[in-house]
Structure formats: structure tokens, C-alpha cells
Design an enzyme around this catalytic site. Structure first.
Site, PDB file in Angstrom:
ATOM      1  N   SER A  98      45.133  42.632  40.446  1.00  0.00           N
ATOM      2  CA  SER A  98      44.605  41.529  41.247  1.00  0.00           C
ATOM      3  C   SER A  98      43.480  41.979  42.170  1.00  0.00           C
ATOM      4  O   SER A  98      43.369  43.161  42.527  1.00  0.00           O
ATOM      5  CB  SER A  98      45.721  40.911  42.101  1.00  0.00           C
ATOM      6  OG  SER A  98      46.698  40.308  41.298  1.00  0.00           O
ATOM      7  N   LYS A  99      42.656  41.034  42.557  1.00  0.00           N
ATOM      8  CA  LYS A  99      41.605  41.302  43.536  1.00  0.00           C
ATOM      9  C   LYS A  99      42.226  41.830  44.834  1.00  0.00           C
ATOM     10  O   LYS A  99      43.300  41.363  45.241  1.00  0.00           O
ATOM     11  CB  LYS A  99      40.839  40.022  43.875  1.00  0.00           C
ATOM     12  CG  LYS A  99      40.069  39.392  42.743  1.00  0.00           C
ATOM     13  CD  LYS A  99      39.388  38.134  43.255  1.00  0.00           C
ATOM     14  CE  LYS A  99      38.599  37.415  42.184  1.00  0.00           C
ATOM     15  NZ  LYS A  99      37.944  36.194  42.705  1.00  0.00           N
TER      16      LYS A  99
END
Length: 257
Positions: A98-99
Site C-alpha cells: 500500500s501507499k
């Protein structure tokens, strides 16, 4: 008598035979990415943390945690130059890391659990992570929780996370291969549950395993067919639910693959 907790790591299913393992799809457990001077420097992560703060992350516990974990150790060597950009990156088997902004946002929400109200310096108690992936978020959670149980349904990613985290020797992080939809009752109750995959609704098992004063942060399917972040608090009066911003995560699935 105190409950026996699993060590690092633990499997929730019987060990497969060598022949069976040979037929299973897997992401090769690659060695940790060698730390180059630029990627390993505190300055690189500090710039990422500064950007997160500028985007609205305010909890110093979260910012310190993101600044402490070397994200480049959890991505393929070909992508190492993008490790500290605010972008998701492929980790194999159709999954992504994920970011940093998404990780920070969800962990900051998790730390807003009722049990920590008025305690801005305290760590969260025992946390259950649904979807280990490459192990990055588990490493970040290690800095803000007293104990982390992380469950992954894809054997290839479970093995990859083991390889990535072995170097850090995190005694309070327990990796498990199993069905995240049923949670992990042996570790309950949890002060927090955080999910990296979204289904039509939050499974009943998760709310059952959540402690009073605890919080769930997870993506769920929204009315329009997309996904939205949901926060569920468990209080003495029952469950309190809030729907927040739109997000995009992989689907929540049952079983082990």
C-alpha cells in the site's frame, strides 16, 4: 494460567508435504534488498514523513513509525528507487504494497481507538492485521502496538513476509498462514484490527474478537459498488460504525491458496 502465544512465525494449517509444496504457486522468498547509501539514509525516509505530515498525518507515533521502517527492504530490487514515493507497488500474486499515505492514515485511525482516548503517547495493545502482504505494515505496526498478529491467506506472500522480516527479529510480531476472514481467536481479544482487503461487510468474527474499547479499520464495499474505509468501535453499548473516504483495496477472500 497464561495463554500460550505463538512464536515467530506460526502456521494455522498442517504443514504440506514437499510434493504438495512444489505444486503451489509462490512468490520466491527473495533476499532483502541491499541497503544503498541513498535508500538507507534517514534523510530519504524523513522526506517521506515530511510529505505525510503535509498531507495531514499528525500523530507523532505514526510519523515516527513510518520514519523508522525501511520500506525499500520490502519491494523488488527493480522498484527500489520508487520505495519512498507515495505509490502502491506490485509484490506478486496480484497484490501490492500500500501507499505510505494509506498505511499512515489507517494506522492513525487505529490509534484513535476509544481505549486510547486521552493517551496520545501510549501504544495500542494487541493488534490483528488481516493481509500480511510483504510484511511492511506489520513492521510499522510493531512500533505502535505491544503485539502484532498478522495473517495471510496466500502462501507465497506469507513466505515472502517471513523472509523480509527475519532480518529485523521482531519478537512481538507473529506471522500466520490462514483464512483472515475468520480472524485468529487464540490471540483475542484485540485492541485493534486492521485489514488490507475489503469485502461486502466486516466479518462477524472480527467484531467478536475485538475487545471493548477496541477499533476495526477496514475497507468495505460501498453502495456505489466501490470501496470505502469503515471504522468500527466496540463500546460497552455495542458497535459504533463510521464510513469515511473512498479507497481501493484487493477483494477480501476466504480460504488459503
Amino acid at each position: 494460567m497464561a495463554t500460550q502465544r505463538p512464536g515467530f512465525p506460526v502456521r494455522l494449517t498442517p504443514t504440506a508435504s514437499a510434493a504438495t509444496r512444489g505444486r503451489m504457486p509462490a512468490v520466491p522468498a527473495k533476499p532483502l534488498v541491499p541497503a544503498t547509501p541513498s535508500m538507507a539514509s534517514d534523510a530519504v525516509r524523513a522526506r517521506m514523513v515530511q510529505k505525510l505530515a503535509a498531507q495531514g498525518i499528525t500523530d507523532p507515533r505514526v510519523l515516527r513509525a513510518l520514519g523508522s521502517v525501511e520500506r525499500h527492504r520490502f519491494v523488488d530490487s527493480a522498484l527500489v528507487n520508487q520505495a519512498y514515493e507515495d505509490t502502491s507497488l506490485p509484490i506478486g500474486l496480484g497484490q501490492t504494497i500500500s501507499k505510505p499515505s494509506v498505511v499512515a492514515r489507517m494506522i492513525e485511525l487505529l490509534l484513535g481507538a476509544p481505549a486510547l482516548a486521552g493517551k496520545p503517547q501510549d501504544r495500542l495493545g494487541r493488534v490483528l492485521e488481516i493481509g500480511t502482504g510483504c510484511g511492511y505494515q506489520a513492521a510499522v505496526l510493531n512500533h505502535v502496538a505491544t503485539e502484532v498478529y498478522s495473517i495471510e491467506r496466500l502462501r507465497g506472500l506469507h513466505e515472502r513476509a517471513r523472509a523480509n522480516l527475519r532480518h529485523f527479529r521482531l519478537a512481538t510480531v507473529h506471522l500466520m498462514l490462514g483464512d483472515g476472514m475468520v480472524g485468529y481467536a487464540k490471540g483475542a481479544p484485540y485492541a485493534g484490527i486492521i485489514a488490507a482487503a475489503g469485502g461486502e461487510a466486516v466479518p462477524q468474527a472480527w467484531t467478536d474478537q475485538l475487545a471493548v474499547g477496541g477499533r476495526i479499520v477496514a475497507p468495505t464495499q460501498s453502495a456505489g459498488g466501490g470501496q470505502a474505509l469503515v471504522v468500527i468501535d466496540k463500546t460497552a453499548r455495542g458497535l459504533e460504525r463510521r464510513i469515511l473516504e473512498a479507497v481501493h483495496f484487493v477483494p477480501l477472500k476466504s480460504g488459503i491458496a
